[in-house]
Design a protein around this motif. Structure first.
Motif, PDB file in Angstrom:
ATOM      1  N   SER A   1      16.947  17.973  56.990  1.00  0.00           N
ATOM      2  CA  SER A   1      16.528  19.174  58.166  1.00  0.00           C
ATOM      3  C   SER A   1      17.337  20.320  57.766  1.00  0.00           C
ATOM      4  CB  SER A   1      16.695  18.578  59.627  1.00  0.00           C
ATOM      5  OG  SER A   1      18.005  18.314  59.867  1.00  0.00           O
TER       6      SER A   1
ATOM      7  N   ALA B   1       9.947  10.121  64.601  1.00  0.00           N
ATOM      8  CA  ALA B   1       9.209  10.783  65.559  1.00  0.00           C
ATOM      9  C   ALA B   1       8.085  10.803  65.365  1.00  0.00           C
ATOM     10  CB  ALA B   1       9.734  12.232  66.030  1.00  0.00           C
ATOM     11  N   ASP B   2       7.115  10.730  66.224  1.00  0.00           N
ATOM     12  CA  ASP B   2       5.408  10.803  65.828  1.00  0.00           C
ATOM     13  C   ASP B   2       5.098  11.899  64.813  1.00  0.00           C
ATOM     14  OD1 ASP B   2       4.972   8.842  67.322  1.00  0.00           O
ATOM     15  OD2 ASP B   2       4.414   9.784  69.069  1.00  0.00           O
ATOM     16  N   ASP B   3       5.574  13.261  65.066  1.00  0.00           N
ATOM     17  CA  ASP B   3       5.412  14.236  64.283  1.00  0.00           C
ATOM     18  C   ASP B   3       6.256  14.536  62.983  1.00  0.00           C
ATOM     19  OD1 ASP B   3       7.527  15.148  65.767  1.00  0.00           O
ATOM     20  OD2 ASP B   3       6.763  16.981  66.153  1.00  0.00           O
ATOM     21  N   ASP B   4       7.096  13.740  62.681  1.00  0.00           N
ATOM     22  CA  ASP B   4       8.083  13.747  61.512  1.00  0.00           C
ATOM     23  C   ASP B   4       7.097  13.233  60.344  1.00  0.00           C
ATOM     24  OD1 ASP B   4      10.391  14.214  62.761  1.00  0.00           O
ATOM     25  OD2 ASP B   4      10.784  12.128  63.003  1.00  0.00           O
ATOM     26  N   ALA B   5       7.464  14.196  59.364  1.00  0.00           N
ATOM     27  CA  ALA B   5       7.068  13.750  57.822  1.00  0.00           C
ATOM     28  C   ALA B   5       7.801  12.649  57.375  1.00  0.00           C
ATOM     29  CB  ALA B   5       6.743  14.886  56.839  1.00  0.00           C
TER      30      ALA B   5
ATOM     31  N   ASP C   1      11.431  16.785  59.915  1.00  0.00           N
ATOM     32  CA  ASP C   1      11.107  17.163  61.271  1.00  0.00           C
ATOM     33  C   ASP C   1      10.042  18.466  61.007  1.00  0.00           C
ATOM     34  OD1 ASP C   1      12.136  20.094  62.207  1.00  0.00           O
ATOM     35  OD2 ASP C   1      13.996  18.508  61.419  1.00  0.00           O
ATOM     36  N   PRO C   2       9.092  18.889  61.866  1.00  0.00           N
ATOM     37  CA  PRO C   2       8.096  19.546  61.607  1.00  0.00           C
ATOM     38  C   PRO C   2       8.552  21.037  61.372  1.00  0.00           C
ATOM     39  CG  PRO C   2       7.606  18.749  63.869  1.00  0.00           C
ATOM     40  CD  PRO C   2       8.709  17.702  63.141  1.00  0.00           C
ATOM     41  N   LYS C   3       9.655  21.367  62.253  1.00  0.00           N
ATOM     42  CA  LYS C   3      10.270  22.732  62.228  1.00  0.00           C
ATOM     43  C   LYS C   3      10.919  22.987  60.907  1.00  0.00           C
ATOM     44  CE  LYS C   3      10.892  23.340  67.170  1.00  0.00           C
ATOM     45  NZ  LYS C   3      11.567  23.441  68.320  1.00  0.00           N
TER      46      LYS C   3
END
Length: 108
Positions: free
Chosen positions: A29, A49-53, A65-67
């Motif tokens: 990250s 997390a659900d939105d992690d790649a 992480d998406p950010k």
């Protein structure tokens, strides 16, 4: 989305993971820091997390992480030893500038 790791980085990540069986992978990250704006963070991932790649790179699970993802897309992670020093090195095509020590970077 592409992130690559060199064999040297893969070996180093595997050695960390072997010592931490509770880790689900390696988290890659960025965070705001340094004189140029963003710094890279490589750490053990305790959860996904659900939105992690999640990428399987040379048998190493890398979690982003998406950010952080748009800032590190296309990055090649290497691991280099120079004398007594050893560290991960990042070749990021999104970086438009770096501080003199290479610890932080900027993007357009």
């Amino acid at each position: 989305m592409t992130i690559q790791i060199t064999p040297a980085a893969s070996d180093r990540m595997r050695s960390f993971l072997a010592k931490a069986p509770e880790a689900v992978g390696v988290r890659f990250s960025v965070k705001r820091m340094g004189c140029s704006g963003f710094g890279y963070v490589v750490d053990l991932a305790g959860a996904i997390a659900d939105d992690d790649a999640v990428l399987d790179l040379d048998g190493v699970r890398v979690v982003v992480d998406p950010k952080s993802l748009p800032l590190v897309d296309g990055t090649v992670i290497d691991f280099e030893r120079q004398g007594l020093n050893a560290s991960f090195v990042f070749h990021n095509p999104n970086a438009t500038g770096e501080c003199g020590c290479g610890e932080s970077f900027t993007v357009a």
